[in-house]
Design an enzyme around this catalytic site. Structure first.
Site, short mmCIF file in Angstrom:
data_model
loop_
_atom_site.label_atom_id
_atom_site.label_comp_id
_atom_site.label_asym_id
_atom_site.label_seq_id
_atom_site.Cartn_x
_atom_site.Cartn_y
_atom_site.Cartn_z
N ARG A 129 44.23 41.14 48.05
CA ARG A 129 44.21 39.87 46.86
C ARG A 129 44.20 38.78 47.65
O ARG A 129 44.42 37.81 46.90
CB ARG A 129 44.75 40.80 44.79
CG ARG A 129 43.66 42.07 45.10
CD ARG A 129 43.79 42.03 43.57
NE ARG A 129 43.71 41.19 42.35
CZ ARG A 129 44.49 40.55 41.61
NH1 ARG A 129 45.77 40.53 42.51
NH2 ARG A 129 44.15 39.98 40.56
N CYS A 183 45.73 42.67 61.94
CA CYS A 183 45.30 42.23 63.03
C CYS A 183 44.79 41.10 62.15
O CYS A 183 43.69 40.70 62.48
CB CYS A 183 44.75 42.77 64.08
SG CYS A 183 46.07 43.92 65.08
N PRO A 237 39.19 45.33 28.54
CA PRO A 237 40.50 45.96 29.37
C PRO A 237 40.55 46.64 30.55
O PRO A 237 40.53 47.99 30.30
CB PRO A 237 41.25 45.87 28.73
CG PRO A 237 40.71 46.81 27.79
CD PRO A 237 39.31 46.55 27.61
N GLY A 238 40.80 46.45 31.98
CA GLY A 238 41.25 46.69 32.98
C GLY A 238 42.70 46.37 33.50
O GLY A 238 43.52 47.24 32.72
N GLY A 282 38.61 40.73 31.20
CA GLY A 282 38.80 39.61 31.76
C GLY A 282 40.56 39.67 31.26
O GLY A 282 41.19 38.17 31.86
N TYR A 294 43.34 47.09 40.93
CA TYR A 294 42.12 46.18 42.01
C TYR A 294 43.07 46.19 43.49
O TYR A 294 43.42 45.84 44.48
CB TYR A 294 42.21 44.53 42.01
CG TYR A 294 41.56 44.71 41.10
CD1 TYR A 294 40.25 45.02 41.12
CD2 TYR A 294 41.56 44.53 39.68
CE1 TYR A 294 39.40 45.59 40.03
CE2 TYR A 294 41.00 43.86 38.60
CZ TYR A 294 39.31 44.79 38.32
OH TYR A 294 38.91 44.75 37.57
#
Length: 466
Positions: A362, A393, A324-325, A281, A423
């Site tokens: 996101r 749309c 961690p990502g 995070g 992400y």
């Protein structure tokens, strides 16, 4: 607000401050990193005299021409260097990359070579990793609602640890674990900490779907149930308190509470758990001036709290794990789009590109703000505030609201969006049957496709007809 960058990731280029616009909000007081407003781009980024930008020696305009748009460009060396930053800061810990941020075979290979494990959340992510050659014993399986297939695959392939997220999972795991084996598990604990950049990504409190609470005793109950299962081996506790956390204090508090729970488990059951996983995070900056996590400071504070807390409780210091990502792959990616239309409606200017919420949901989900940049040509036009929108749309299909771009921006131009490595493709959809973009790795002046563009034929083959 200033950007905090670990010393090993600091740019060799001098800091600068972008010019203020009359209609802009106040400029940040200090920007650390690249000159020319490139502080949130990969370290290898260089502005070119013709208005183009290169990443690891590869022209983004040429990449757009060669591979089409939208396209994700991923700097391999940036990913590897960020892996090394964590290994250096936490030499005594297990660092496992959170695959949910983005996973492909090449990336799994990179993080394995850099000495990291892997954190997966489904049978699909697990199978991709293992068939790439990733050692299953170095993989952690997550998920608040793992399917029977997820659990069977994890057991069959021999994952190192499964993080138990509910009481019902304990019985399922015990039932499918072969009689002559013991599956290592951890309990995901909710420590009661509110942290994270948005309410939808705060996972350390009791009012969300993840984990088992300390407050209501469900975490302690899960520990007791696991210890009663002879085919399950409880090796530690896990917590993940949220995402986009830029300050160290929430992690220090989490460690303190987890050590307290470990002490209670020792007192009740007579065992000292050997592992503690504090999740990931860690924040990255999406725009110049935003804060990011200082990994070196995090390491020092977490290590001190863990050692002091264990000494006070009379516990041996458990082996630490971090996940961690985003902080590994997010700053390494750049998304490149073509401008399709520029529309002025009253006082608003909308710049529409050939992607949108299908390749980056996101902003619609969390209100994330990006800093797109015109590339591929020079412009001396006075900047103006615009809203960059997608082609889909939905009125909410907005990529960047209220950003400064040259006033002469026009159809055919290229826009590049930094901090696009995490992400984006992992959350991409098939909305409007547009097709998901390719991922192109760049390194030392060369570019190669890691994930090809999704074609209409790909999507059509899933539709078996009437």
């Amino acid at each position: 607000m200033s950007v905090t960058v670990p010393s090993s990731l600091a740019s060799p280029l001098p800091a600068s401050r972008p010019a203020s616009l009359p209609s802009d909000p106040p400029a940040p007081s200090r920007i650390v990193g690249h000159a020319d407003g490139l502080s949130v781009w990969p370290r290898s980024t260089r502005p070119e005299a013709d208005g183009d930008v290169s990443v690891s020696g590869v022209s983004l305009a040429e990449a757009a021409d060669r591979f089409g748009t939208p396209v994700y460009v991923l700097d391999e060396q940036e990913v590897r260097e960020r892996c090394r930053t964590y290994r250096t800061a936490f030499p005594e810990a297990d660092i496992v990359y959170a695959a949910k941020a983005f996973l492909c075979r090449a990336l799994a290979h990179w993080v394995q070579e850099e000495g990291l494990g892997l954190d997966v959340c489904s049978a699909g992510e697990l199978a991709l990793a293992v068939t790439t050659g990733f050692p299953p014993e170095n993989i952690v399986m997550h998920g608040n609602a793992k399917s029977p297939e997820d659990l069977r695959t994890a057991i069959r392939l021999g994952v190192g640890r499964i993080v138990v997220d509910s009481a019902s999972e304990i019985a399922r795991l015990a039932a499918i674990t072969p009689a002559d084996t013991r599956q290592k598990v951890m309990v995901r604990v909710v420590p009661g900490i509110a942290a994270g950049g948005h309410t939808k990504i705060r996972t350390g409190t009791d009012d969300q779907k993840f984990g088992l609470s300390i407050t209501d005793g469900s975490a302690q109950h899960a520990v007791t149930r696991i210890l009663d299962q002879r085919h399950l081996e409880l090796v530690g506790l896990h917590c993940h308190i949220g995402s986009q956390i830029a300050t160290v204090k929430p992690y220090v508090v989490a460690v303190r509470r987890m050590v307290g729970l470990m002490a209670r488990i020792r007192d009740q059951h007579g065992i000292a758990l050997p592992q503690l996983n504090i999740g990931g995070g860690h924040a990255i900056a999406y725009r110049p001036g935003e804060e990011s996590m200082n990994v070196a400071v995090l390491a020092g504070r977490v290590r001190a709290e863990l050692e002091d807390g264990c000494a006070r409780a009379g516990l041996p210091v458990p082996r630490l794990t971090l996940e961690p990502g985003r902080a590994v792959v997010g700053p390494a990616g750049v998304a490149v789009y073509h401008v399709l239309a520029v529309k002025r409606t009253g006082e608003h200017t909308f710049v529409a590109v050939d992607g949108g919420m299908s390749d980056n949901p996101r902003p619609a989900l969390y209100g994330v703000q990006y800093a797109p940049r015109l590339i591929g040509r020079p412009s001396s036009a006075r900047p103006r505030l615009v809203t960059v929108v997608g082609r889909h749309c939905e009125a909410g299909d907005v990529l960047a609201d209220g950003v400064a771009l040259p006033g002469d921006i026009r159809p055919g131009d290229l826009l590049a969006v930094p901090a696009a490595g995490a992400y984006h493709l992992s959350m991409a959809s098939g909305y409007n049957l547009v097709g998901r973009p390719p991922v192109v790795a760049v390194s030392d002046g060369t570019a190669r496709v890691l994930v090809r563009r999704e074609s209409l034929d790909d999507m059509s083959r899933r539709d078996i007809g009437l």
